[in-house]
Motif scaffolding. Structure first.
Motif, PDB file in Angstrom:
ATOM      1  N   ASN A   8      10.524   3.083   6.463  1.00 22.02           N
ATOM      2  CA  ASN A   8      11.518   3.070   5.773  1.00 22.02           C
ATOM      3  C   ASN A   8      11.160   3.552   4.279  1.00 22.02           C
ATOM      4  OD1 ASN A   8      14.043   2.115   7.298  1.00 22.02           O
ATOM      5  ND2 ASN A   8      12.425   0.694   7.956  1.00 22.02           N
ATOM      6  N   GLY A   9       9.930   3.985   3.975  1.00 18.75           N
ATOM      7  CA  GLY A   9       9.298   4.522   2.787  1.00 18.75           C
ATOM      8  C   GLY A   9       9.352   3.570   1.583  1.00 18.75           C
ATOM      9  N   VAL A  10       9.008   2.133   2.019  1.00 12.30           N
ATOM     10  CA  VAL A  10       8.929   1.373   0.909  1.00 12.30           C
ATOM     11  C   VAL A  10       7.414   1.036   0.609  1.00 12.30           C
ATOM     12  CG1 VAL A  10       9.418  -1.148   0.539  1.00 12.30           C
ATOM     13  CG2 VAL A  10      11.021   0.199   1.991  1.00 12.30           C
ATOM     14  N   GLU A  11       7.065   0.951  -0.818  1.00  9.61           N
ATOM     15  CA  GLU A  11       5.999   0.781  -0.981  1.00  9.61           C
ATOM     16  C   GLU A  11       5.629  -0.690  -0.941  1.00  9.61           C
ATOM     17  OE1 GLU A  11       5.051   2.438  -4.835  1.00  9.61           O
ATOM     18  OE2 GLU A  11       5.654   4.574  -4.283  1.00  9.61           O
ATOM     19  N   PHE A  12       4.418  -1.285  -0.756  1.00 11.50           N
ATOM     20  CA  PHE A  12       4.130  -2.598  -0.530  1.00 11.50           C
ATOM     21  C   PHE A  12       2.488  -2.841  -0.820  1.00 11.50           C
ATOM     22  CE2 PHE A  12       3.881  -0.850   3.407  1.00 11.50           C
ATOM     23  CZ  PHE A  12       2.882  -1.489   4.177  1.00 11.50           C
ATOM     24  N   THR A  13       2.220  -4.075  -0.790  1.00  9.06           N
ATOM     25  CA  THR A  13       0.806  -4.355  -1.089  1.00  9.06           C
ATOM     26  C   THR A  13       0.454  -5.107   0.137  1.00  9.06           C
ATOM     27  OG1 THR A  13       0.903  -4.470  -3.352  1.00  9.06           O
ATOM     28  CG2 THR A  13      -0.995  -5.473  -2.332  1.00  9.06           C
ATOM     29  N   ALA A  14      -0.379  -4.592   1.119  1.00  8.13           N
ATOM     30  CA  ALA A  14      -0.771  -5.101   2.363  1.00  8.13           C
ATOM     31  C   ALA A  14      -1.236  -6.771   2.338  1.00  8.13           C
ATOM     32  CB  ALA A  14      -1.656  -4.486   3.106  1.00  8.13           C
ATOM     33  N   SER A  15      -2.047  -6.559   1.311  1.00  8.01           N
ATOM     34  CA  SER A  15      -2.744  -8.088   1.218  1.00  8.01           C
ATOM     35  C   SER A  15      -1.691  -9.105   0.931  1.00  8.01           C
ATOM     36  CB  SER A  15      -3.547  -8.185  -0.220  1.00  8.01           C
ATOM     37  OG  SER A  15      -3.020  -7.897  -1.293  1.00  8.01           O
ATOM     38  N   LYS A  16      -0.423  -8.816   0.083  1.00  4.79           N
ATOM     39  CA  LYS A  16       0.620 -10.033  -0.283  1.00  4.79           C
ATOM     40  C   LYS A  16       1.460 -10.479   1.076  1.00  4.79           C
ATOM     41  CE  LYS A  16       1.326  -8.824  -4.971  1.00  4.79           C
ATOM     42  NZ  LYS A  16       2.461  -8.607  -6.069  1.00  4.79           N
ATOM     43  N   ILE A  17       1.497  -9.349   1.986  1.00  3.17           N
ATOM     44  CA  ILE A  17       1.995  -9.425   3.109  1.00  3.17           C
ATOM     45  C   ILE A  17       1.101 -10.385   4.159  1.00  3.17           C
ATOM     46  CG2 ILE A  17       2.911  -8.585   5.454  1.00  3.17           C
ATOM     47  CD1 ILE A  17       3.951  -6.030   3.831  1.00  3.17           C
ATOM     48  N   LYS A  18       0.134 -10.039   4.070  1.00  2.58           N
ATOM     49  CA  LYS A  18      -1.021 -11.035   5.018  1.00  2.58           C
ATOM     50  C   LYS A  18      -1.225 -12.567   4.327  1.00  2.58           C
ATOM     51  CE  LYS A  18      -3.681  -7.106   6.252  1.00  2.58           C
ATOM     52  NZ  LYS A  18      -5.268  -6.204   5.817  1.00  2.58           N
ATOM     53  N   MET A  19      -0.743 -12.511   3.137  1.00  2.00           N
ATOM     54  CA  MET A  19      -1.193 -13.846   2.570  1.00  2.00           C
ATOM     55  C   MET A  19       0.278 -14.765   2.381  1.00  2.00           C
ATOM     56  SD  MET A  19      -4.488 -14.368   2.195  1.00  2.00           S
ATOM     57  CE  MET A  19      -4.445 -15.631   0.915  1.00  2.00           C
ATOM     58  N   ARG A  20       1.308 -14.141   3.025  1.00  2.00           N
ATOM     59  CA  ARG A  20       2.656 -14.628   2.816  1.00  2.00           C
ATOM     60  C   ARG A  20       2.788 -15.975   3.138  1.00  2.00           C
ATOM     61  NH1 ARG A  20       2.732 -12.073   7.551  1.00  2.00           N
ATOM     62  NH2 ARG A  20       3.698 -12.717   9.210  1.00  2.00           N
ATOM     63  N   PHE A  21       2.014 -16.620   3.978  1.00  2.00           N
ATOM     64  CA  PHE A  21       2.208 -17.873   3.946  1.00  2.00           C
ATOM     65  C   PHE A  21       1.767 -19.102   3.019  1.00  2.00           C
ATOM     66  CE2 PHE A  21       0.038 -22.027   5.019  1.00  2.00           C
ATOM     67  CZ  PHE A  21       1.128 -22.501   5.645  1.00  2.00           C
ATOM     68  N   PHE A  22       1.077 -18.312   2.179  1.00  2.00           N
ATOM     69  CA  PHE A  22       0.492 -19.021   0.986  1.00  2.00           C
ATOM     70  C   PHE A  22       1.313 -19.083  -0.153  1.00  2.00           C
ATOM     71  CE2 PHE A  22      -3.476 -18.248   3.256  1.00  2.00           C
ATOM     72  CZ  PHE A  22      -4.039 -19.297   3.267  1.00  2.00           C
ATOM     73  N   TRP A  23       2.164 -17.846   0.092  1.00  2.00           N
ATOM     74  CA  TRP A  23       3.467 -17.597  -1.141  1.00  2.00           C
ATOM     75  C   TRP A  23       4.320 -18.638  -0.758  1.00  2.00           C
ATOM     76  CZ3 TRP A  23       0.452 -15.680  -4.548  1.00  2.00           C
ATOM     77  CH2 TRP A  23      -0.003 -14.352  -4.270  1.00  2.00           C
ATOM     78  N   LYS A  24       4.621 -18.628   0.665  1.00  2.00           N
ATOM     79  CA  LYS A  24       5.685 -19.857   1.043  1.00  2.00           C
ATOM     80  C   LYS A  24       5.342 -21.156   0.428  1.00  2.00           C
ATOM     81  CE  LYS A  24       7.548 -17.372   5.170  1.00  2.00           C
ATOM     82  NZ  LYS A  24       7.587 -17.183   6.468  1.00  2.00           N
ATOM     83  N   VAL A  25       3.921 -21.554   0.535  1.00  2.00           N
ATOM     84  CA  VAL A  25       3.528 -22.911   0.335  1.00  2.00           C
ATOM     85  C   VAL A  25       3.857 -22.979  -1.246  1.00  2.00           C
ATOM     86  CG1 VAL A  25       1.747 -24.392   0.074  1.00  2.00           C
ATOM     87  CG2 VAL A  25       2.174 -23.212   2.209  1.00  2.00           C
TER      88      VAL A  25
END
Length: 247
Positions: A224-241
């Motif tokens: 869908n042409g959305v820019e993102f940082t792969a490392s943030k997605i991989k670490m999303r569990f820690f952002w939730k905590v």
């Protein structure tokens, strides 16, 4: 306003009747209930037939997975709003659809986003999965609202497409990304806890699932042409905590 509810099931004999009853017990009556069975091999079909008076439309035939079945249900739906109720889940109270319709009357948006509760087999609530602090930008770091809490206008599927069958467990993430980020649909948080969800679903079953959904989240954003940082997605569990601790 007519509301269509879609339940997809396969070998769901232990839970499907409870799901059907939670729909038929809703106080709002302009309700279309569609059940899509994937040619179950247990007693699911017998239960559906025994409750056919509570179901507006149903089919039982082979499909190529959950999202194929959901697309069949959407194609059959004639309501103004569409919601999904999984075959092992129930509406949280008998007034949920009435609350959704009343909310929509005062907030004419493309999508209504709410909350769900997750519980064990014995009914013990283990989590409130809330959209209160969610916004579409959080899709870029791997966070989506609870899919069963979202009620979409039917016309969105006709304008922007159905669930993409190229995903194993992430087609809901891709569709939400396509609707909210790519096409900027209007939406509002309702504060309504729509659904009681039995834990242990397709996308919540361990590390291998976590790895697969991580991969599919990135695929959805790329498509869908959305820019993102792969490392943030991989670490999303820690952002939730971290977010939980801050709250």
């Amino acid at each position: 306003m007519k509301v269509s509810i879609i339940t997809v099931c396969y070998n769901s004999e232990d839970t499907i009747e409870r799901t059907i009853l939670s729909v038929s017990n809703q106080t709002y009556k302009n309700l279309e209930y569609i059940v899509i069975d994937g040619n179950s091999k247990d007693e699911t079909l017998s239960i559906i037939k025994n409750n056919s008076s509570r179901i507006s439309k149903w089919i039982s035939e082979p499909d190529i997975g959950l999202y194929d079945a959901m697309n069949k249900g959407i194609a059959m739906a004639t309501g103004d709003l569409i919601g999904v109720l999984n075959s092992d889940d129930t509406f949280n109270t008998p007034t949920i659809i009435e609350e959704i319709v009343n909310f929509h009357k005062y907030n004419n948006v493309d999508a209504i986003v709410g909350d769900i509760i997750q519980h064990k087999e014995d009914g013990e609530i283990v989590r409130l999965y809330s959209s209160k602090y969610w916004n579409p930008e959080k899709l870029k770091i791997g966070f989506m609202p609870p899919h069963p809490s979202i009620f979409f206008k039917k016309e969105l599927f006709e304008k922007f497409g159905y669930y993409d069958l190229g995903f194993k467990i992430g087609a809901d993430y891709e569709l939400i990304t396509r609707f909210f980020l790519k096409n900027h649909i209007s939406w509002k948080y309702s504060g309504i806890t729509t659904t009681a969800m039995l834990i242990g679903g397709l996308s919540s079953s361990g590390f291998s699932s976590y790895k697969l959904i991580t991969k599919e989240i990135q695929k959805a954003l790329n498509m869908n042409g959305v820019e993102f940082t792969a490392s943030k997605i991989k670490m999303r569990f820690f952002w939730k905590v971290i977010g939980f601790l801050k709250k």
